[in-house]
Design an enzyme around this catalytic site. Structure first.
Site, PDB file in Angstrom:
ATOM      1  CB  SER A  19      -0.643   0.347   1.319  1.00  0.00           C
ATOM      2  OG  SER A  19      -1.731  -1.014   1.476  1.00  0.00           O
ATOM      3  CD  GLN A  20      -1.408   7.525  -1.661  1.00  0.00           C
ATOM      4  OE1 GLN A  20      -2.382   6.455  -0.996  1.00  0.00           O
ATOM      5  NE2 GLN A  20      -0.520   8.493  -1.350  1.00  0.00           N
TER       6      GLN A  20
END
Length: 240
Positions: free
Chosen positions: A88-89
């Site tokens: 994920s970011q």
């Protein structure tokens, strides 16, 4: 940032340190990129939990991505980790961790180990992390990475996270790192009193939700729209 790949090793962290120089670049450069990531991508967007920020500064994200993507590990975006999954970011990892509100003595369940990065961040904040990954190859890879970094308070279990881990419940927090079209009832049942679950819910349109078990039952609030890979389940899991 692409110039970091293949740079020579220099003095710094010991060989078994998370920041030890290796084939993925020089430790000092990665520390600088990590600091910049926290400052510009996370603090600038309103994340202010000091313990969460410290955990992100200390966790070497470049060690959790495939080597060809190491130079992009601290950029503002998700990255592929193979087998149709992503890491994920950084902001999303930070936001979900802050929403969980972890305490030092907590026992936390993570559903969707993936690369192991979110589990590594949580490991710096709680006493024990139980992380469930349905894809055996990812589970084994995460175990190896966490072990190489000396992170001993994460147990990675290969299995169906939709069901949670009733044998270890209740949990002081549950964090789900893939989107479910419906909220898994077993996970709600495994929340301890006062505990929170942070989970993306939806199909084409997803929202990040926080569930909390309070004196009057379980409350729910929406935080913001998100985009996650779907939560992988065993056939028929939704009906169990």
């Amino acid at each position: 940032m692409a110039g970091l790949l293949g740079m020579g090793c220099g003095p710094g962290a010991p060989a078994n340190s998370p920041d030890a120089p290796d084939a993925r670049g020089d430790a000092a450069d990665f520390r600088a990129l990590r600091e910049r990531m926290v400052r510009e991508q996370i603090e600038a967007r309103g994340i202010d939990n000091a313990r969460v920020l410290a955990a992100l500064r200390e966790t070497p994200r470049h060690r959790f991505v495939p080597a060809p993507f190491a130079a992009r590990a601290y950029a503002d975006g998700a990255l592929p980790i193979g087998l149709g999954q992503t890491i994920s970011q950084p902001y999303i990892v930070a936001a979900m961790t802050e929403l969980l509100n972890p305490e030092p003595g907590d026992r936390v369940l993570e559903v969707g180990t993936g690369s192991g990065y979110q589990a590594a961040v949580l490991a710096r904040l709680v006493a024990q992390v139980h992380s469930v990954e349905i894809i055996p190859e990812l589970a084994e890879r995460a175990r190896q990475t966490l072990s190489a970094l000396g992170i001993a308070n994460v147990q990675v279990i290969t299995g169906d996270g939709w069901r949670g881990l009733p044998q270890h419940a209740p949990f002081d927090g549950i964090l789900v790192t893939a989107a479910s079209e419906e909220t898994p009832p077993a996970l709600l049942e495994q929340l301890a009193p006062g505990a929170r679950m942070v989970i993306p819910v939806g199909g084409a349109h997803q929202e990040l939700f926080v569930f909390e078990r309070g004196p009057q039952g379980i409350s729910r609030r929406s935080v913001f729209p998100v985009r996650f890979v779907p939560l992988v389940r065993e056939p028929g899991a939704a009906q169990r």
